[in-house]
Design a protein around this motif. Structure first.
Motif, short mmCIF file in Angstrom:
data_model
loop_
_atom_site.label_atom_id
_atom_site.label_comp_id
_atom_site.label_asym_id
_atom_site.label_seq_id
_atom_site.Cartn_x
_atom_site.Cartn_y
_atom_site.Cartn_z
N MET A 1 0.78 -1.10 -0.25
CA MET A 1 -0.18 -0.22 -0.30
C MET A 1 1.01 1.56 -0.05
SD MET A 1 -3.11 1.15 2.98
CE MET A 1 -4.46 -0.02 2.06
N LEU A 2 0.44 2.38 -0.68
CA LEU A 2 1.56 3.90 -0.29
C LEU A 2 1.27 4.77 0.84
CD1 LEU A 2 -0.05 5.05 -4.53
CD2 LEU A 2 2.14 3.80 -3.72
N SER A 3 2.36 4.38 0.86
CA SER A 3 2.11 5.43 1.83
C SER A 3 1.12 6.54 3.06
CB SER A 3 3.24 6.70 2.19
OG SER A 3 4.79 5.54 2.72
N ARG A 4 0.85 7.31 1.19
CA ARG A 4 -0.20 8.17 1.17
C ARG A 4 -1.24 8.07 1.31
NH1 ARG A 4 -1.45 13.37 2.06
NH2 ARG A 4 1.50 14.38 1.07
N THR A 5 -2.00 6.45 1.21
CA THR A 5 -2.92 6.12 1.16
C THR A 5 -3.44 5.75 2.90
OG1 THR A 5 -2.92 4.95 -1.17
CG2 THR A 5 -4.65 3.91 -0.07
N ALA A 6 -2.59 4.92 2.96
CA ALA A 6 -2.10 4.40 4.30
C ALA A 6 -2.27 5.50 5.31
CB ALA A 6 -1.12 4.05 4.86
N ASN A 7 -1.36 6.88 5.49
CA ASN A 7 -1.54 7.68 5.46
C ASN A 7 -3.26 8.70 5.58
OD1 ASN A 7 0.53 10.54 7.07
ND2 ASN A 7 -1.64 11.31 5.64
N ASP A 8 -4.26 8.29 4.57
CA ASP A 8 -5.30 9.40 4.79
C ASP A 8 -6.63 7.92 5.12
OD1 ASP A 8 -4.05 11.11 3.15
OD2 ASP A 8 -5.04 10.95 1.14
N LEU A 9 -6.35 7.29 5.28
CA LEU A 9 -6.69 6.17 5.81
C LEU A 9 -6.97 6.20 7.07
CD1 LEU A 9 -7.37 3.35 3.43
CD2 LEU A 9 -8.88 4.77 3.33
N PHE A 10 -6.22 5.82 7.51
CA PHE A 10 -5.40 6.36 9.10
C PHE A 10 -5.84 7.59 9.57
CE2 PHE A 10 -2.15 7.94 12.56
CZ PHE A 10 -2.06 6.58 14.05
N TRP A 11 -5.99 8.51 8.80
CA TRP A 11 -6.08 9.90 9.67
C TRP A 11 -7.72 10.25 9.53
CZ3 TRP A 11 -3.72 12.52 13.44
CH2 TRP A 11 -3.14 12.43 13.54
N MET A 12 -8.31 9.50 8.66
CA MET A 12 -9.91 9.73 8.31
C MET A 12 -10.15 8.80 9.37
SD MET A 12 -12.73 8.09 5.67
CE MET A 12 -11.49 6.41 6.58
N ALA A 13 -10.22 7.34 9.93
CA ALA A 13 -10.06 7.42 11.40
C ALA A 13 -10.19 7.93 12.72
CB ALA A 13 -9.65 5.97 11.30
N ARG A 14 -9.54 8.07 12.81
CA ARG A 14 -8.28 9.48 13.64
C ARG A 14 -9.59 10.39 14.20
NH1 ARG A 14 -2.51 8.91 16.11
NH2 ARG A 14 -3.98 10.49 17.81
N ASP A 15 -9.36 11.12 12.65
CA ASP A 15 -10.96 12.26 12.84
C ASP A 15 -11.99 11.88 13.11
OD1 ASP A 15 -8.70 14.21 12.47
OD2 ASP A 15 -8.53 14.31 10.47
N VAL A 16 -12.62 11.00 12.65
CA VAL A 16 -13.43 10.39 13.27
C VAL A 16 -13.63 9.69 14.43
CG1 VAL A 16 -16.02 9.05 12.78
CG2 VAL A 16 -14.70 9.57 10.69
N GLU A 17 -13.09 10.02 14.89
CA GLU A 17 -12.82 9.60 16.51
C GLU A 17 -13.24 10.54 17.39
OE1 GLU A 17 -12.92 6.37 19.55
OE2 GLU A 17 -13.49 6.19 17.51
N ARG A 18 -12.27 11.26 17.16
CA ARG A 18 -11.51 12.51 17.65
C ARG A 18 -13.28 13.02 17.86
NH1 ARG A 18 -6.61 16.03 16.17
NH2 ARG A 18 -5.61 13.83 16.69
N VAL A 315 3.28 8.99 5.97
CA VAL A 315 3.75 9.97 5.12
C VAL A 315 4.59 11.08 6.14
CG1 VAL A 315 3.48 12.04 3.74
CG2 VAL A 315 1.58 10.40 3.29
N PRO A 316 6.37 10.73 5.65
CA PRO A 316 7.00 11.11 6.55
C PRO A 316 6.88 12.33 7.36
CG PRO A 316 8.24 9.91 5.17
CD PRO A 316 6.94 10.12 5.06
#
Length: 319
Positions: A1-18, A315-316
């Motif tokens: 998986m591309l880092s950008r895709t993983a990054n967007d999905l990770f933060w999408m979930a964090r933001d909904v939870e937040r 994404v670093p």
């Protein structure tokens, strides 16, 4: 998986939870504010309920820079609708929707439709509308939209790497929130000595449990008075309470073990270390050494793990 895709999905979930966590905190704060509370001393900012969301999420400096007075309406405006506050419900749902839009091909159509509909409703809300409809009703709406989104994820997503990073983001944000809200009550918002063990203190601990959806679980497990030691044990060491640190780390550790590779073992090592401390921890030792110190150490280790995950998978972030 591309880092950008993983990054967007990770933060999408964090933001909904937040967004859900913020709604939970504000709802409990609103209910707590209806009770009589001790008068603050001159210059004391943290001794009344409306300081709690600012303490936990960290934007207190930004709030006081624009609002010299702590008032319910101003805190609600800041924490619900202010797009400049990255911890606000508005900003969190906006960021989640943008990350989902960037990764339409990595998520299901039902996920996108659910999150997009949530954002379309959120962006037209103003404080007058929220206040007229009922503040608690609005917070229930946010929580229900978050529950629905997680249900759609569980019911429609292929169990692949994308699913793993979404779950990872959810449990990271949840663990961080539980640790911060527990520390805020136990350390930062500890009432005056005369209040400890009294009606106000009892209601605050009950409100904390409600804010993380654990009040009924506490009653089923302990069937007795709410005490700080039992609350700490429930929210730190129990692995059958959905928002406890132990249960969050169970999932975080399992996910990282599944996505890690032998050439980069540090994320799995850090996750295993944190998990072991919770799995074999004892509440008496935690309280004896200091709950605040324990939680700060947990957050520091969680932050180190987050940095390693960013460095290896996402994404670093360049400082």
């Amino acid at each position: 998986m591309l880092s950008r895709t993983a990054n967007d999905l990770f933060w999408m979930a964090r933001d909904v939870e937040r967004a859900e966590n913020t709604a939970r905190m504000l709802d409990v704060t609103y209910r707590m504010s209806l009770l009589p509370y001790r008068v603050m001393e001159p210059g004391e900012k943290w001794a009344e309920p409306w300081a709690l969301p600012l303490v936990i999420t960290g934007p207190a400096t930004g709030y006081y820079a624009a609002n010299p007075v702590l008032s319910p309406e101003r805190v609600l405006q800041f924490m619900v609708l202010d797009p400049a506050n990255s911890s606000s419900i508005f900003a969190s749902l906006q960021a989640a929707r943008e990350n989902a839009r960037n990764q339409r091909s990595a998520i299901t159509s039902e996920m996108w439709e659910n999150l997009n509909d949530t954002w379309l409703e959120m962006r037209v809300m103003d404080f007058r509308h929220i206040n007229t409809a009922g503040i608690s009703s609005f917070f229930d709406w946010v929580k229900n939209r978050s529950h629905l989104f997680r249900g759609v994820i569980f019911g429609t997503m292929l169990r692949d790497e994308a699913y793993s990073f979404i779950r990872l983001g959810t449990f990271f944000e949840r663990a961080d929130n539980t640790a911060r809200i527990l520390d805020a009550k136990y350390h930062t918002l500890l009432p005056s000595v005369g209040d400890v063990g009294g009606a106000v203190d009892y209601y605050q601990w009950g409100s904390l449990l409600r804010s993380v959806g654990a009040f009924e679980a506490f009653r089923k497990i302990y069937r007795d008075a709410i005490t700080p030691a039992r609350v700490a044990e429930l929210l730190i060491l129990r692995d059958d309470v959905p928002r406890s640190l132990h249960m969050c780390m169970n999932d975080i550790y399992d996910i990282i073990r599944n996505i890690s590779t032998p050439d980069f073992p540090e994320p799995e090592r850090l996750a295993g270390e944190i998990h072991a401390q919770l799995h074999f921890g004892r509440s008496e030792e935690i309280l004896r050494s200091g709950l605040h110190e324990y939680l700060m150490q947990f957050l520091a280790k969680l932050g180190a793990l987050n940095r390693e995950i960013n460095r290896r998978f996402l994404v670093p972030v360049y400082e």
